[in-house]
Design a protein around this motif. Structure first.
Motif, PDB file in Angstrom:
ATOM      1  N   LYS A  26       0.829  -1.205   0.000  1.00 55.29           N
ATOM      2  CA  LYS A  26       0.000   0.000   0.000  1.00 55.29           C
ATOM      3  C   LYS A  26       0.864   1.257   0.000  1.00 55.29           C
ATOM      4  O   LYS A  26       0.643   2.186  -0.797  1.00 55.29           O
ATOM      5  CB  LYS A  26      -0.917  -0.015   1.224  1.00 55.29           C
ATOM      6  N   LYS A  27       1.861   1.302   0.859  1.00 53.64           N
ATOM      7  CA  LYS A  27       2.703   2.509   0.977  1.00 53.64           C
ATOM      8  C   LYS A  27       3.504   2.747  -0.290  1.00 53.64           C
ATOM      9  O   LYS A  27       3.598   3.888  -0.778  1.00 53.64           O
ATOM     10  CB  LYS A  27       3.645   2.366   2.172  1.00 53.64           C
ATOM     11  N   LEU A  28       4.087   1.701  -0.851  1.00 56.73           N
ATOM     12  CA  LEU A  28       4.923   1.865  -2.034  1.00 56.73           C
ATOM     13  C   LEU A  28       4.114   2.387  -3.218  1.00 56.73           C
ATOM     14  O   LEU A  28       4.558   3.290  -3.932  1.00 56.73           O
ATOM     15  CB  LEU A  28       5.586   0.529  -2.391  1.00 56.73           C
ATOM     16  N   VAL A  29       2.920   1.820  -3.433  1.00 57.44           N
ATOM     17  CA  VAL A  29       2.121   2.237  -4.584  1.00 57.44           C
ATOM     18  C   VAL A  29       1.553   3.641  -4.380  1.00 57.44           C
ATOM     19  O   VAL A  29       1.634   4.496  -5.262  1.00 57.44           O
ATOM     20  CB  VAL A  29       0.995   1.220  -4.862  1.00 57.44           C
ATOM     21  N   THR A  30       0.979   3.896  -3.207  1.00 54.84           N
ATOM     22  CA  THR A  30       0.376   5.222  -2.979  1.00 54.84           C
ATOM     23  C   THR A  30       1.436   6.318  -2.952  1.00 54.84           C
ATOM     24  O   THR A  30       1.219   7.407  -3.490  1.00 54.84           O
ATOM     25  CB  THR A  30      -0.434   5.242  -1.675  1.00 54.84           C
ATOM     26  N   ASP A  31       2.593   6.044  -2.345  1.00 51.26           N
ATOM     27  CA  ASP A  31       3.664   7.050  -2.335  1.00 51.26           C
ATOM     28  C   ASP A  31       4.135   7.367  -3.754  1.00 51.26           C
ATOM     29  O   ASP A  31       4.395   8.532  -4.098  1.00 51.26           O
ATOM     30  CB  ASP A  31       4.849   6.563  -1.499  1.00 51.26           C
ATOM     31  N   ALA A  32       4.256   6.317  -4.581  1.00 53.46           N
ATOM     32  CA  ALA A  32       4.707   6.528  -5.955  1.00 53.46           C
ATOM     33  C   ALA A  32       3.685   7.351  -6.743  1.00 53.46           C
ATOM     34  O   ALA A  32       4.058   8.211  -7.559  1.00 53.46           O
ATOM     35  CB  ALA A  32       4.939   5.181  -6.632  1.00 53.46           C
ATOM     36  N   LEU A  33       2.403   7.105  -6.517  1.00 52.60           N
ATOM     37  CA  LEU A  33       1.365   7.875  -7.212  1.00 52.60           C
ATOM     38  C   LEU A  33       1.363   9.338  -6.771  1.00 52.60           C
ATOM     39  O   LEU A  33       1.306  10.256  -7.591  1.00 52.60           O
ATOM     40  CB  LEU A  33      -0.004   7.239  -6.953  1.00 52.60           C
ATOM     41  N   VAL A  34       1.423   9.552  -5.456  1.00 50.72           N
ATOM     42  CA  VAL A  34       1.408  10.921  -4.938  1.00 50.72           C
ATOM     43  C   VAL A  34       2.635  11.693  -5.420  1.00 50.72           C
ATOM     44  O   VAL A  34       2.544  12.880  -5.768  1.00 50.72           O
ATOM     45  CB  VAL A  34       1.332  10.908  -3.394  1.00 50.72           C
TER      46      VAL A  34
END
Length: 699
Positions: A26-34
């Motif tokens: 969750k953190k890796l994907v959402t951080d990359a999107l943001v």
């Protein structure tokens, strides 16, 4: 708005890794999107033994266009600067830039860079493969023929399929187009390995979670836990029993099954002669099962709860019977260990500890026990314990480490020692200390109340700290392989919770001297370590770290109980108007002294001349008199450990300090008068040091 559904299905993921892996995904994907400018409404990750899943709701279909102005060099700048500007801005010539005039700096180039918003689908196709290839598993593996190739995919267990779809709820979502490790993202997943092995096509999250449910997979680990817990309670209640709940075991078991089925097994009642803790450890460690109590009693029942991953055609009879056979064999081993251990007295086990190395630089367990016993005997009078009982308890405290039961179940150390000591007729306090000397092992663990337990617990922890300090094996950063932070916190809690008056430097010195011939710990350095741990402990309770620093900065602050009481009194004083104003006056005085001492290249650390002060301004005379009285009163109050009284004495300085700075010019033309006024400010500094080092206080 569109949603993302991502599932990574593999062979069985170890239960201990699942929760962290879901959070990491969750953190890796959402951080990359943001980071790329794609905000979302909500995200949630899930895990089962065979899959990680992620749902991100409310993503935009397309990123916003970006318009950026990038300032370049001045007109006429060297060619190298111009070419660097063009390359950085993505321009091919200066014709694509504009010229802007700055009234102060003249003309310079300006590039206006406009980037159209990217399709979210394209961004996902770019970032998801990289996240999967670089996923931070604690342990990972390669598999198949491709594993010999450089850069081949690593995963915790062989990755089998990927579902990745993106799109709005009202339309058919698109597949995110990417391939990782030879696996192409698609819309096909699989349910339970045995109960529903057929392929399932999914497009969006709501369909996905319902399809998995029909295929005997509960995706949400919290829901699996809830199912297991409630079914286990209901099954126990139906048999007139109570479930012995175990949050850690519940977490682990929920990570072993995708479709939990709760069953009950039983064992022969004769096994209940084994201590309950040993039965629980046996059944928990070997079969991942829960034990049961007789309703309304603390006595265990000859039954256990197991969790299957199958809906069996025979109602689970064969599964239960298989577990019962294994439990019976394990309990037979435990009973053998119990009977064997009882036949040997704890005292008779001590010679074996002389052959076991505690640490290559600190000698054997036997040598360590001798040190702890001597230290416990010395500590006993200070904590209200009988010295002989403390020494005896310390000598027996580690004897159960060489028993069969603790050898099989290390988590029972101390507890089994207490049971063996009780059976062998040792004093009640000795038995208690054998179990309790490990405590407290964490911030929420119970602190022993028996004085003998306290003496042995302190001796054990102080020997550990002094020993590893002596061989320079201190904690560094996040690394603390010998749990020295926990040992120091244990000492702090024992002292504070039980109101103990100990001079830590003396006790550390005693522990250090018992190491005989080793390099030796630096007691002041170790005291600083205790101060750091105390700051963490008190900060968690709302105390200010700067006040702790202010008290520890005074010499001889190794009585932690008095340190805490002084900090409490200081905090209460500084919350008052008198305290705040005095602190402000102190800081003003300290700043003046710092500046003038640097300018004059000397320290103003002598006592002021009272005759000169009396001949000066009225406010000057009043401050001199108030300082002499306040310092004497505060010193006497500190000597009798009346810290509130000491703060009250300092509070009388507020008015004369305020008047002094209002009415008196410190840097007087007369050199002698100026010197004496600076000495008066130093007297204020000295007076506050009766209670704390005010220079350490923030604000």
């Amino acid at each position: 708005m569109p949603d993302l559904l991502l599932e990574l299905r593999s062979e069985e993921i170890p239960a201990r890794m699942q929760r962290r892996a879901a959070e990491d995904l969750k953190k890796l994907v959402t951080d990359a999107l943001v980071a790329r400018g794609f905000l979302y409404e909500g995200a949630k990750a899930f895990s089962t033994p065979r899959r990680l899943a992620l749902h991100i709701a409310g993503l935009p279909a397309r990123g916003e266009a970006v318009r950026e102005e990038r300032r370049g060099p001045r007109v006429g700048a060297p060619e190298a600067a111009v070419q660097g500007f063009l390359k950085g801005a993505g321009l091919t010539s200066l014709d694509q830039a504009t010229t802007v005039t700055d009234p102060k700096k003249g003309e310079f180039y300006l590039a206006v860079i406009e980037r159209p918003g990217r399709e979210t689908l394209d961004v996902l196709a770019e970032l998801l493969p990289e996240i999967i290839k670089n996923f931070p598993w604690p342990k990972s593996m390669r598999w198949g023929a491709a594993s010999a190739e450089p850069g081949s995919l690593r995963w915790v267990r062989p990755l089998q399929s990927i579902v990745a779809t993106f799109g709005p709820e009202t339309e058919t979502p698109e597949v995110v187009p990417f391939t990782v490790g030879g696996i192409t993202a698609g819309t096909v997943t699989y349910g339970h390995r045995f109960l529903a092995p057929e392929p399932i096509e999914v497009r969006r999250f709501d369909d996905y979670i319902q399809a998995l449910e029909r295929a005997k997979v509960v995706l949400d680990p919290e829901r699996r836990k809830d199912v297991i817990l409630h079914d286990a309670r209901d099954l126990a209640f139906a048999r007139g029993l109570d479930l012995v709940e175990d949050e850690g075991l519940l977490d682990e078991v929920s990570g072993l099954v995708e479709w939990p089925v709760v069953l009950m097994g039983s064992f022969d009642e004769s096994f209940l002669d084994i201590p309950a803790e040993a039965i629980r450890a046996t059944i928990r460690a070997n079969q991942k099962c829960f034990v049961l109590r007789k309703s309304g009693s603390e006595d265990l029942a000859p039954a256990f709860i197991l969790v299957s991953n199958l809906v069996a055609s025979d109602g689970g009879q064969a599964i239960t019977a298989g577990n019962e056979r294994v439990v019976r064999a394990r309990l037979s081993d435990a009973k053998f260990f119990w009977e064997t251990d009882k036949a040997t007295r704890l005292e008779d086990r001590l010679p074996k500890l002389d052959t076991i190395v505690f640490h290559e630089k600190l000698g054997t367990q036997g040598a360590r026990i001798a040190r702890i016993a001597a230290l416990a005997k010395d500590l006993a009078p200070l904590v209200g314990a009988d010295p002989e009982l403390a020494e005896r308890a310390a000598r027996l405290a580690k004897a159960d480490l060489v028993t069969e039961m603790v050898g099989e179940f290390p988590e029972l150390q101390g507890l089994m020692g207490r049971k063996y000591a009780t059976l062998q007729g040792h004093h009640e306090s000795v038995c208690a200390a054998i179990e309790e000397h490990y405590k407290p092992v964490g911030p929420s663990d119970r602190v022993p109340s028996d004085p003998v337990s306290i003496a042995v617990a302190l001796a054990d922890k102080l020997d550990t700290l002094a020993g590893f300090w002596a061989i320079d094996e201190k904690p560094t950063g996040s690394k603390d392989p010998f749990a020295l932070r926990r040992a120091a916190l244990g000492v702090i809690r024992l002292i504070l919770d039980r109101g103990l008056r100990l001079r830590l430097l003396e006790q550390v010195g005693a522990a250090d001297r018992s190491l005989a011939g080793r390099a030796g710990a630096d007691p002041q350095d170790l005291l600083g370590f205790f101060a750091d741990r105390l700051k963490v402990y008190l900060r968690d309770q709302g105390a200010r770290h700067d006040l702790i620093d202010a008290v520890f900065a005074l010499p001889g602050q190794d009585d932690l109980l008095m340190v805490v009481r002084r900090v409490e009194a200081l905090g209460q004083f500084l919350d008052t108007e008198d305290g705040k104003n005095l602190l402000a006056g102190y800081k003003r005085a300290a700043n003046i002294l710092r500046i003038e001492e640097k300018k004059d290249n000397r320290a103003y650390d002598a006592a002021p001349d009272s005759t000169l002060a009396a001949a000066g301004e009225p406010a000057e005379q009043a401050l001199a008199e108030a300082l002499a009285k306040a310092r004497e009163t505060a010193s006497a109050a500190v000597a009798r450990e009346d810290f509130s009284g000491a703060m009250q004495a300092l509070s009388t300085l507020r008015a004369p300090v305020d008047a002094f700075f209002q009415d008196v010019t410190v840097n007087a033309p007369d050199p002698k008068l100026r010197e004496n006024r600076l000495l008066l400010l130093n007297a204020l500094r000295a007076a506050t040091r009766e209670v704390a080092e005010f220079s350490k206080i923030e604000g």
